[in-house]
Write a protein that holds these residues in place. Sequence first.
Motif, PDB file in Angstrom:
ATOM      1  N   UNK A 177      17.303  18.186  54.888  1.00 41.92           N
ATOM      2  CA  UNK A 177      16.946  16.777  54.741  1.00 41.92           C
ATOM      3  C   UNK A 177      18.095  15.858  55.094  1.00 41.92           C
ATOM      4  N   UNK A 178      19.292  16.288  54.791  1.00 42.55           N
ATOM      5  CA  UNK A 178      20.477  15.494  55.147  1.00 42.55           C
ATOM      6  C   UNK A 178      20.620  15.421  56.660  1.00 42.55           C
ATOM      7  N   UNK A 179      20.324  16.513  57.334  1.00 46.03           N
ATOM      8  CA  UNK A 179      20.399  16.515  58.793  1.00 46.03           C
ATOM      9  C   UNK A 179      19.338  15.600  59.392  1.00 46.03           C
ATOM     10  N   UNK A 180      18.105  15.693  58.885  1.00 44.90           N
ATOM     11  CA  UNK A 180      17.019  14.849  59.390  1.00 44.90           C
ATOM     12  C   UNK A 180      17.337  13.372  59.190  1.00 44.90           C
ATOM     13  N   UNK A 181      17.790  12.999  58.001  1.00 46.49           N
ATOM     14  CA  UNK A 181      18.125  11.592  57.743  1.00 46.49           C
ATOM     15  C   UNK A 181      19.342  11.147  58.532  1.00 46.49           C
ATOM     16  N   UNK A 182      20.276  12.062  58.790  1.00 49.13           N
ATOM     17  CA  UNK A 182      21.439  11.721  59.626  1.00 49.13           C
ATOM     18  C   UNK A 182      20.995  11.459  61.058  1.00 49.13           C
ATOM     19  N   UNK A 183      20.061  12.264  61.551  1.00 49.75           N
ATOM     20  CA  UNK A 183      19.525  12.031  62.901  1.00 49.75           C
ATOM     21  C   UNK A 183      18.851  10.661  62.971  1.00 49.75           C
ATOM     22  N   UNK A 184      18.099  10.303  61.923  1.00 50.45           N
ATOM     23  CA  UNK A 184      17.461   8.979  61.883  1.00 50.45           C
ATOM     24  C   UNK A 184      18.518   7.875  61.873  1.00 50.45           C
ATOM     25  N   UNK A 185      19.584   8.072  61.104  1.00 47.43           N
ATOM     26  CA  UNK A 185      20.653   7.072  61.036  1.00 47.43           C
ATOM     27  C   UNK A 185      21.318   6.889  62.397  1.00 47.43           C
ATOM     28  N   UNK A 186      21.529   7.986  63.104  1.00 47.19           N
ATOM     29  CA  UNK A 186      22.138   7.908  64.440  1.00 47.19           C
ATOM     30  C   UNK A 186      21.225   7.124  65.372  1.00 47.19           C
ATOM     31  N   UNK A 187      19.902   7.364  65.297  1.00 46.09           N
ATOM     32  CA  UNK A 187      18.960   6.603  66.118  1.00 46.09           C
ATOM     33  C   UNK A 187      19.014   5.119  65.768  1.00 46.09           C
ATOM     34  N   UNK A 188      19.119   4.820  64.465  1.00 44.49           N
ATOM     35  CA  UNK A 188      19.189   3.425  64.014  1.00 44.49           C
ATOM     36  C   UNK A 188      20.465   2.750  64.513  1.00 44.49           C
ATOM     37  N   UNK A 189      21.515   3.514  64.728  1.00 44.03           N
ATOM     38  CA  UNK A 189      22.775   2.974  65.230  1.00 44.03           C
ATOM     39  C   UNK A 189      22.581   2.373  66.609  1.00 44.03           C
ATOM     40  N   UNK A 190      21.724   2.989  67.409  1.00 46.65           N
ATOM     41  CA  UNK A 190      21.389   2.477  68.733  1.00 46.65           C
ATOM     42  C   UNK A 190      22.419   2.838  69.787  1.00 46.65           C
TER      43      UNK A 190
END
Length: 133
Positions: free
Chosen positions: A76-89
């Motif tokens: 779950x930490x990896x999945x949310x980290x991937x989402x955060x990276x996408x949000x970074x743009x």
Amino acid sequence: MSGKGPNVGIVIVSHSPLVARGTADMVKQMVGDSVPLAWSGGNSHGELGTDARGILKAIEEAWSDAGVAVFVDLGGAETNSEMAVEMLGLPRSKQVAICNAPVVEGAVIAAAEASGGASLTKVVATAEELSPS
């Protein structure tokens, strides 16, 4: 910092705020302030879990033009980290790597490597050597 420019930043992500903060404390004791460092632990309610917005905030706190290596404890930490990276743009998201390495050992080894001015690719490779194949 080394004379070569900024050092790679390190972010620690754990389902437990205590684990994330404790790992960050270990890294700081090993390398001092030579490496940008941040952590994110727990969900938005302060319970066990992870939070993409909290991870994004940690990435921004540890931001370095040399890149940021993110260490995660569970899926779950990896999945949310991937989402955060996408949000970074773009283009900054291209300068963030989520490491497949043990969170504590990986973060400490990566920070030591980063403190010497190593590239993001080298920092990640060194940490990932710790993972069993």
